[in-house]
Design a protein around this motif. Structure first.
Motif, PDB file in Angstrom:
ATOM      1  N   ASN A 131       0.815  -1.230   0.000  1.00 11.17           N
ATOM      2  CA  ASN A 131       0.000   0.000   0.000  1.00 11.17           C
ATOM      3  C   ASN A 131       0.843   1.274   0.000  1.00 11.17           C
ATOM      4  O   ASN A 131       0.416   2.307   0.499  1.00 11.17           O
ATOM      5  N   THR A 163       3.092  -1.100  -7.937  1.00 10.09           N
ATOM      6  CA  THR A 163       2.815  -0.349  -9.171  1.00 10.09           C
ATOM      7  C   THR A 163       4.112   0.130  -9.809  1.00 10.09           C
ATOM      8  O   THR A 163       4.304   0.024 -11.027  1.00 10.09           O
ATOM      9  N   ASP A 188      -6.729 -13.246  -5.887  1.00 14.76           N
ATOM     10  CA  ASP A 188      -5.784 -12.235  -5.393  1.00 14.76           C
ATOM     11  C   ASP A 188      -6.209 -10.856  -5.906  1.00 14.76           C
ATOM     12  O   ASP A 188      -5.599 -10.275  -6.801  1.00 14.76           O
ATOM     13  N   SER A 189      -7.269 -10.321  -5.312  1.00 20.95           N
ATOM     14  CA  SER A 189      -7.860  -9.073  -5.802  1.00 20.95           C
ATOM     15  C   SER A 189      -6.911  -7.881  -5.684  1.00 20.95           C
ATOM     16  O   SER A 189      -6.941  -6.985  -6.530  1.00 20.95           O
ATOM     17  N   ARG A 190      -6.054  -7.875  -4.669  1.00 23.50           N
ATOM     18  CA  ARG A 190      -5.108  -6.758  -4.525  1.00 23.50           C
ATOM     19  C   ARG A 190      -4.124  -6.726  -5.686  1.00 23.50           C
ATOM     20  O   ARG A 190      -3.846  -5.669  -6.258  1.00 23.50           O
ATOM     21  N   ILE A 222      -4.530  -8.167  -8.652  1.00 18.85           N
ATOM     22  CA  ILE A 222      -5.282  -7.890  -9.885  1.00 18.85           C
ATOM     23  C   ILE A 222      -5.519  -6.394 -10.032  1.00 18.85           C
ATOM     24  O   ILE A 222      -5.374  -5.827 -11.122  1.00 18.85           O
ATOM     25  N   HIS A 223      -5.840  -5.731  -8.929  1.00 12.59           N
ATOM     26  CA  HIS A 223      -6.049  -4.278  -8.959  1.00 12.59           C
ATOM     27  C   HIS A 223      -4.795  -3.548  -9.463  1.00 12.59           C
ATOM     28  O   HIS A 223      -4.878  -2.673 -10.326  1.00 12.59           O
ATOM     29  N   VAL A 224      -3.641  -3.927  -8.934  1.00 14.90           N
ATOM     30  CA  VAL A 224      -2.381  -3.290  -9.349  1.00 14.90           C
ATOM     31  C   VAL A 224      -2.120  -3.556 -10.826  1.00 14.90           C
ATOM     32  O   VAL A 224      -1.791  -2.643 -11.588  1.00 14.90           O
ATOM     33  N   TYR A 225      -2.292  -4.807 -11.259  1.00 15.37           N
ATOM     34  CA  TYR A 225      -2.011  -5.157 -12.651  1.00 15.37           C
ATOM     35  C   TYR A 225      -2.950  -4.419 -13.607  1.00 15.37           C
ATOM     36  O   TYR A 225      -2.522  -3.910 -14.642  1.00 15.37           O
ATOM     37  N   GLU A 226      -4.225  -4.339 -13.249  1.00 14.02           N
ATOM     38  CA  GLU A 226      -5.175  -3.619 -14.110  1.00 14.02           C
ATOM     39  C   GLU A 226      -4.852  -2.132 -14.143  1.00 14.02           C
ATOM     40  O   GLU A 226      -4.944  -1.494 -15.199  1.00 14.02           O
ATOM     41  N   LYS A 227      -4.439  -1.570 -13.013  1.00 12.76           N
ATOM     42  CA  LYS A 227      -4.058  -0.158 -12.958  1.00 12.76           C
ATOM     43  C   LYS A 227      -2.883   0.125 -13.900  1.00 12.76           C
ATOM     44  O   LYS A 227      -2.766   1.215 -14.454  1.00 12.76           O
ATOM     45  N   LYS A 271      -7.591  -8.989 -17.983  1.00 16.20           N
ATOM     46  CA  LYS A 271      -7.790 -10.414 -17.737  1.00 16.20           C
ATOM     47  C   LYS A 271      -8.006 -11.125 -19.061  1.00 16.20           C
ATOM     48  O   LYS A 271      -8.767 -10.676 -19.913  1.00 16.20           O
TER      49      LYS A 271
END
Length: 142
Positions: free
Chosen positions: A44, A49, A69-71, A73-78, A83
């Motif tokens: 965090n 990132t 692993d939603s955390r 996935i969030h970073v990778y999508e950002k 997907k």
């Protein structure tokens, strides 16, 4: 049988201001990120990132991530990853190894197959493992 280590994957420490904050594993041949860990006390803070953006700059464009692993996935999508199709399933072994090895291959058959340079053993009883290793040594002496 022998399982040899290859140099396909490389492991790297992630160091920020002289402090190791995580690790990343890469497959340079395929430009693939095979593992990324930011240690809990450094999460965090934007390090994940930052690492991803650096890897993208270096041409890394593929990675695998657990679907839960939603955390991550969030970073990778950002960072611009999307997907893809689900093409893999996690499979876990259940049961006793002995229950799957009742139809064992005899050691003589193993040695014979080794002479033909084709070791085709579908299952080996763990109790016969020591004999199989000795059979391999006898083959190497031939």
């Amino acid at each position: 049988m022998e399982i040899k280590k290859t140099e396909t994957f490389t492991e790297h420490d992630i160091v920020i201001n002289g402090t190791k904050v995580g690790e990343v594993e890469l497959c340079p041949e395929r430009k693939e990120i095979t593992g990324l860990v930011i240690f809990e006390s450094y999460q965090n803070k934007g390090y994940g990132t930052e690492v991803m953006r650096k890897l993208i700059e270096d041409g890394f464009s593929c990675l695998w991530v657990r679907s839960d692993d939603s955390r991550a996935i969030h970073v990778y999508e950002k960072c611009g990853f999307v997907k893809g199709e689900t093409v893999m399933f996690e499979m876990k072994y259940q049961g006793d190894i002995n229950e799957h090895s009742s139809d064992t291959t005899t050691i003589d058959k193993v040695v014979e197959n080794m002479k033909d340079k084709h070791l085709q053993v579908s299952s080996v009883n763990p109790n016969e493992y020591k004999d199989m290793i000795n059979a391999e040594r006898r083959y190497e002496e031939l």
